[in-house]
Design an enzyme around this catalytic site. Structure first.
Site, PDB file in Angstrom:
ATOM      1  N   HIS A 206     -21.736 -16.498  32.864  1.00  0.00           N
ATOM      2  CA  HIS A 206     -22.993 -16.929  32.249  1.00  0.00           C
ATOM      3  C   HIS A 206     -22.647 -17.829  31.057  1.00  0.00           C
ATOM      4  O   HIS A 206     -22.970 -17.539  29.911  1.00  0.00           O
ATOM      5  CB  HIS A 206     -23.844 -15.726  31.848  1.00  0.00           C
ATOM      6  CG  HIS A 206     -24.249 -14.876  33.029  1.00  0.00           C
ATOM      7  ND1 HIS A 206     -23.341 -14.312  33.886  1.00  0.00           N
ATOM      8  CD2 HIS A 206     -25.484 -14.518  33.498  1.00  0.00           C
ATOM      9  CE1 HIS A 206     -23.980 -13.638  34.832  1.00  0.00           C
ATOM     10  NE2 HIS A 206     -25.277 -13.761  34.634  1.00  0.00           N
TER      11      HIS A 206
ATOM     12  N   ARG B  74     -23.103 -18.814  36.020  1.00  0.00           N
ATOM     13  CA  ARG B  74     -23.977 -17.916  36.779  1.00  0.00           C
ATOM     14  C   ARG B  74     -24.561 -18.666  37.973  1.00  0.00           C
ATOM     15  O   ARG B  74     -24.673 -18.143  39.069  1.00  0.00           O
ATOM     16  CB  ARG B  74     -25.123 -17.444  35.876  1.00  0.00           C
ATOM     17  CG  ARG B  74     -26.210 -16.719  36.629  1.00  0.00           C
ATOM     18  CD  ARG B  74     -27.371 -16.352  35.696  1.00  0.00           C
ATOM     19  NE  ARG B  74     -28.343 -15.543  36.414  1.00  0.00           N
ATOM     20  CZ  ARG B  74     -29.460 -16.024  36.940  1.00  0.00           C
ATOM     21  NH1 ARG B  74     -29.759 -17.303  36.812  1.00  0.00           N
ATOM     22  NH2 ARG B  74     -30.294 -15.236  37.585  1.00  0.00           N
TER      23      ARG B  74
ATOM     24  N   GLY C 113      -3.709  -3.828  11.397  1.00  0.00           N
ATOM     25  CA  GLY C 113      -4.115  -4.304  10.068  1.00  0.00           C
ATOM     26  C   GLY C 113      -5.626  -4.383  10.042  1.00  0.00           C
ATOM     27  O   GLY C 113      -6.272  -3.779   9.184  1.00  0.00           O
TER      28      GLY C 113
ATOM     29  N   ILE D 173     -10.368   8.953   0.850  1.00  0.00           N
ATOM     30  CA  ILE D 173     -10.324   7.846  -0.120  1.00  0.00           C
ATOM     31  C   ILE D 173     -10.171   6.544   0.658  1.00  0.00           C
ATOM     32  O   ILE D 173      -9.406   6.467   1.617  1.00  0.00           O
ATOM     33  CB  ILE D 173      -9.101   7.991  -1.069  1.00  0.00           C
ATOM     34  CG1 ILE D 173      -9.244   9.204  -1.985  1.00  0.00           C
ATOM     35  CG2 ILE D 173      -8.850   6.721  -1.883  1.00  0.00           C
ATOM     36  CD1 ILE D 173     -10.237   9.047  -3.128  1.00  0.00           C
TER      37      ILE D 173
ATOM     38  N   HIS E 287      -4.042   3.343  -3.403  1.00  0.00           N
ATOM     39  CA  HIS E 287      -4.224   2.815  -2.047  1.00  0.00           C
ATOM     40  C   HIS E 287      -3.458   1.506  -1.810  1.00  0.00           C
ATOM     41  O   HIS E 287      -2.670   1.430  -0.874  1.00  0.00           O
ATOM     42  CB  HIS E 287      -5.714   2.588  -1.743  1.00  0.00           C
ATOM     43  CG  HIS E 287      -5.948   1.708  -0.561  1.00  0.00           C
ATOM     44  ND1 HIS E 287      -6.083   2.189   0.707  1.00  0.00           N
ATOM     45  CD2 HIS E 287      -6.016   0.347  -0.456  1.00  0.00           C
ATOM     46  CE1 HIS E 287      -6.233   1.178   1.548  1.00  0.00           C
ATOM     47  NE2 HIS E 287      -6.202   0.046   0.870  1.00  0.00           N
TER      48      HIS E 287
ATOM     49  N   HIS F 273       0.832  -1.213   0.000  1.00  0.00           N
ATOM     50  CA  HIS F 273       0.000   0.000   0.000  1.00  0.00           C
ATOM     51  C   HIS F 273       0.861   1.255   0.000  1.00  0.00           C
ATOM     52  O   HIS F 273       1.248   1.739   1.068  1.00  0.00           O
ATOM     53  CB  HIS F 273      -0.904  -0.011   1.234  1.00  0.00           C
ATOM     54  CG  HIS F 273      -1.797  -1.201   1.318  1.00  0.00           C
ATOM     55  ND1 HIS F 273      -1.340  -2.455   1.695  1.00  0.00           N
ATOM     56  CD2 HIS F 273      -3.127  -1.347   1.073  1.00  0.00           C
ATOM     57  CE1 HIS F 273      -2.347  -3.307   1.671  1.00  0.00           C
ATOM     58  NE2 HIS F 273      -3.448  -2.669   1.299  1.00  0.00           N
TER      59      HIS F 273
ATOM     60  N   GLU G 138     -17.779  -3.800  24.492  1.00  0.00           N
ATOM     61  CA  GLU G 138     -16.958  -5.009  24.651  1.00  0.00           C
ATOM     62  C   GLU G 138     -15.756  -5.024  23.710  1.00  0.00           C
ATOM     63  O   GLU G 138     -14.656  -5.432  24.091  1.00  0.00           O
ATOM     64  CB  GLU G 138     -17.810  -6.265  24.402  1.00  0.00           C
ATOM     65  CG  GLU G 138     -18.917  -6.515  25.414  1.00  0.00           C
ATOM     66  CD  GLU G 138     -20.193  -5.740  25.097  1.00  0.00           C
ATOM     67  OE1 GLU G 138     -20.243  -5.049  24.057  1.00  0.00           O
ATOM     68  OE2 GLU G 138     -21.147  -5.835  25.894  1.00  0.00           O
TER      69      GLU G 138
ATOM     70  N   GLY H 224     -10.785   4.603   7.164  1.00  0.00           N
ATOM     71  CA  GLY H 224     -11.274   3.250   7.427  1.00  0.00           C
ATOM     72  C   GLY H 224     -11.345   2.974   8.920  1.00  0.00           C
ATOM     73  O   GLY H 224     -12.356   2.462   9.421  1.00  0.00           O
TER      74      GLY H 224
HETATM   75  C1  LIG Z   1     -11.514  -4.543   9.757  1.00  0.00           C
HETATM   76  C2  LIG Z   1     -10.980  -4.386   8.380  1.00  0.00           C
HETATM   77  N1  LIG Z   1     -11.826  -4.377   7.343  1.00  0.00           N
HETATM   78  C3  LIG Z   1     -11.366  -4.268   6.080  1.00  0.00           C
HETATM   79  C4  LIG Z   1     -10.025  -4.165   5.848  1.00  0.00           C
HETATM   80  C5  LIG Z   1      -9.500  -4.098   4.415  1.00  0.00           C
HETATM   81  N2  LIG Z   1      -8.992  -2.723   4.158  1.00  0.00           N
HETATM   82  C6  LIG Z   1      -7.700  -2.420   4.253  1.00  0.00           C
HETATM   83  S1  LIG Z   1      -7.402  -0.812   3.986  1.00  0.00           S
HETATM   84  C7  LIG Z   1      -9.024  -0.494   3.713  1.00  0.00           C
HETATM   85  C8  LIG Z   1      -9.507   0.890   3.377  1.00  0.00           C
HETATM   86  C9  LIG Z   1      -8.965   1.869   4.326  1.00  0.00           C
HETATM   87  O1  LIG Z   1      -9.217   3.151   3.925  1.00  0.00           O
HETATM   88  P1  LIG Z   1      -8.409   4.321   4.583  1.00  0.00           P
HETATM   89  O2  LIG Z   1      -8.345   4.159   6.014  1.00  0.00           O
HETATM   90  O3  LIG Z   1      -9.012   5.583   4.070  1.00  0.00           O
HETATM   91  O4  LIG Z   1      -6.957   4.132   4.042  1.00  0.00           O
HETATM   92  P2  LIG Z   1      -6.259   4.862   2.825  1.00  0.00           P
HETATM   93  O5  LIG Z   1      -7.086   4.530   1.614  1.00  0.00           O
HETATM   94  O6  LIG Z   1      -6.263   6.302   3.118  1.00  0.00           O
HETATM   95  O7  LIG Z   1      -4.912   4.248   2.781  1.00  0.00           O
HETATM   96  C10 LIG Z   1      -9.784  -1.653   3.847  1.00  0.00           C
HETATM   97  C11 LIG Z   1     -11.252  -1.708   3.672  1.00  0.00           C
HETATM   98  C12 LIG Z   1      -9.170  -4.187   6.950  1.00  0.00           C
HETATM   99  N3  LIG Z   1      -7.853  -4.124   6.839  1.00  0.00           N
HETATM  100  N4  LIG Z   1      -9.670  -4.261   8.202  1.00  0.00           N
END
Ligand SMILES: Cc1ncc(C[n+]2csc(CCOP(=O)(O)OP(=O)(O)O)c2C)c(N)n1
Length: 647
Positions: A446, A505, A116, A186, A258, A27, A396, A155
């Protein structure tokens, strides 16, 4: 000034681009976009020590947007950490290379946590910041006083765990926590407005955070924001407007930068645009030595602190100091054996050991049901960290991610509770604790249909199987007070493996009626009853079903069918025993049966095809619990009948 910063940032950009290109996967977009922010942070703000990455008072830098791992590896290499060499960067994403696809925690490397799965790093960072406050309270701010920085993208901020964690951090007023938001709008599918239209500022402010908006490529703005964040009385989010893939003429600002290599042709164009006339992986010596100076300067500053810490931190007591108290409580209990829920037994144990200054308890709004809070616990409150118990609220997932951060920070042992059914809400963080080999303890009460009237939504069925299937996780299900004490002790002493302790429980009959100097549970399984010399059945059982197994065994004996009962509080520990031990338990009789009020598939490895598995392979029922046991034919009469039929 700008020129130097820009060139230093370009070192990160090109190492990242080149490594991703060579690996033919990875990436590049995020490191290219956040290189400027990271450069200012490491050059002018972050307290760290490449010569001693474990320095306790270092600022923590957590890369929650773990896919941008090359940003972290570039920084570690450039500032002089031994853990990452240029060769490692050239081997990005290859087998056993420290520069793994996503950051993987290794002690003493500068990689503070495994990230990750998006959002996890934010919850870890809240844990780090909380641990910092608690430790500062114990040791004084001359010894501990550091920041926790977390870099998170769109994300991470979409993930549910971020909402829970940020809300908790704001509530607790974790002022040393600084979130760097890579606000590039993005993600993988394209612009984030495909899926989200949150007002980030309102969101953070409503949690009790400060929020600063900057252009993430403007050094003055970055520096001013970081300066302001140093003095904040609240956690701070710095929203850095950045361009993903900054510097790439055709892919910058687009999702195409990306998660795939830019390609040789595009890389040529980036070199031209950023005026970088060096071959792949080549850092010009002037810039390389500037970066190394940053690392050197940081280690000089760190050195002074290190001595102070050594003097102050070694006075935490260990479990051995409580041995006599534990023995006394056990002996008192053995004098008048009464049915008691194992969640209550766990509380009795915690009454003693929660005085250990490095144990931090908690629960997700179920303190009274999980029995995780003892009479002596002091609550951690907003801005006041003198306590040792965290009310995580109904969060949680964040709770478990935060515990990972607390465990990683120093030598705190976090434990906390919820219902076993809601372990499903915790699982991604439990998995990471296991992967990172952290001592985190989950008290899941429980633990079966035995919870009764709350019904099938609350009755765990497949949860034990699911937890047992996680590598490096010990799943304990003790059968009474003595076993509960034993399992807790094993969990506290298990340095590289997190533990689940599944507790009832309902009150259950004691099965261990005599004290023993040996921790029987340490073998994972042991013989608890034998009704005759010539046995034809082996009954394996855990938790609340162990006393039922004993009843079954006695009943069979009245009909001249002799058996042994094996209490098996921890399958994982049993699986580690030698062949002889396991064979003695499992191969003495042709018929081996298992008994646990739970999904049965994980028992087949012990009972083989010919065995019987008494359990539940359907959702539970809403009724008083004894009725539910009868409904699923988990009672002495039905089990005896089935065993007799099988023999
Ligand atoms: C819980 C989870 N769901 C899905 C992914 C797959 N994934 C990796 S990066 C990404 C998009 C992230 O977007 P952003 O945080 O905006 O990163 P950027 O594009 O700016 O590098 C996804 C969906 C992941 N790593 N973890």
């Amino acid at each position: 000034m700008n020129k130097l910063y820009r060139e230093l940032a370009n070192c990160i950009r090109f190492l990242s681009i080149d490594a991703v290109q060579k690996a033919n996967s990875g990436h590049p977009g995020m490191p290219m976009g956040m290189a400027d922010v990271a450069t200012v942070l490491f050059k002018d703000f972050l307290n760290f020590n490449p010569k001693n990455p474990s320095w306790i008072n270092r600022d923590r830098f957590i890369l929650s947007a773990g896919h941008g791992s090359m940003l972290l590896y570039s920084l570690l290499y450039l500032t002089g950490y031994k853990s990452v060499s240029l060769n490692d960067i050239k081997n990005f994403r290859q087998l056993d290379c420290v520069c793994a696809g996503h950051p993987e925690y290794h002690p003493n490397t500068g990689i503070e946590t495994t990230t990750g799965p998006l959002g996890q790093g934010i919850s870890n960072a809240v844990g780090f910041a909380l641990a910092e406050e608690i430790l500062k309270n114990k040791l004084g701010k001359k010894i501990i006083n550091h920041k926790t920085y977390v870099l998170a993208g769109d994300g991470c901020l979409m993930e549910g765990i971020s909402h829970e964690s940020l809300s908790l951090a704001g509530h607790l007023k974790l002022k040393n926590l600084i979130l760097l938001f890579d606000n590039n709008s993005i993600s993988i599918d394209g612009p984030t407005n495909l899926a989200v239209s949150d007002d980030h500022e309102k969101r953070f402010r409503s949690y009790g955070w400060d929020f600063i908006k900057i252009n993430g490529h403007n050094y003055k703005e970055i520096s001013k924001a970081l300066m302001r964040a140093q003095k904040s009385k609240k956690p701070v989010a710095i929203s850095c407007k950045t361009t993903i893939g900054y510097g790439s003429p055709n892919k910058g600002g687009k999702a195409s930068s990306h998660g795939s290599p830019l390609g040789e042709d595009e890389i040529k164009l980036v070199r031209k645009k950023l005026k970088w006339n060096y071959e792949a992986f080549k850092i010009p010596s002037k810039l390389f030595s500037e970066w190394r100076k940053i690392g050197e300067h940081a280690s000089q500053k760190a050195k002074k602190h290190e001595q102070k810490y050594k003097k102050n931190f070694s006075n935490f007591k260990n479990l051995n100091s409580y041995k006599n108290q534990i023995e006394k409580v056990k002996n008192d209990y053995l004098k008048d054996l009464k049915p008691i829920a194992t969640r209550k037994s766990s509380e009795i144990f915690l009454n003693i050991v929660s005085k250990m200054p490095n144990i931090i308890g908690g629960s997700a709004d179920l303190a009274g049901s999980n029995n995780t809070k003892t009479k002596d616990h002091k609550i951690i409150k907003p801005g006041n960290f003198s306590g040792n118990y965290i009310h995580y609220g109904v969060r949680e997932h964040a709770m478990c991610g935060v515990m990972n951060g607390i465990a990683l920070h120093s030598n705190f042992i976090p434990y906390s509770g919820t219902f076993l059914i809601f372990s499903d809400y915790c699982k991604p963080s439990i998995r990471l604790a296991a992967m990172m080999k952290q001592k985190v303890i989950y008290v899941f009460t429980h633990d079966s249909i035995g919870l009764g009237e709350d019904g099938p939504t609350h009755q765990p069925i497949e949860q034990l199987t699911s937890l047992r299937s996680i590598p490096n996780l010990n799943v304990f299900r003790p059968a009474d007070l003595i076993e509960t004490f034993e399992c807790w002790k094993l969990a506290l002493e298990s340095n590289n493996t997190p533990s689940v302790i599944a507790l009832t429980r309902q009150g259950i009959e004691p099965v261990r009626k005599k004290n023993s100097s040996k921790n029987e549970s340490s073998m994972g399984a042991y013989e608890i009853l034998r009704t005759g010399d010539n046995i034809s059945v082996t009954i394996l059982a855990t938790g609340s079903e162990t006393s039922l197994a004993i009843d079954v065994s006695h009943k069979l004996a009245t009909e001249n069918i002799y058996s042994k009962v094996i209490s098996m509080p921890c399958q994982e520990l049993f699986d580690k025993q030698n062949k002889d031990y396991k064979n003695n338990i499992l191969t003495e009789t042709d018929l081996v049966v298992s008994l646990e009020a739970s999904e049965t598939s994980y028992w087949k490895k012990y009972t083989s095809k010919n065995g019987l598995n008494f359990g539940i392979n359907d959702f539970g029922k809403s009724a008083p619990y004894k009725k539910i046991y009868d409904y699923f034919e988990l009672n002495t009469e039905s089990i005896v009948k089935s065993i007799k039929k099988k023999l």
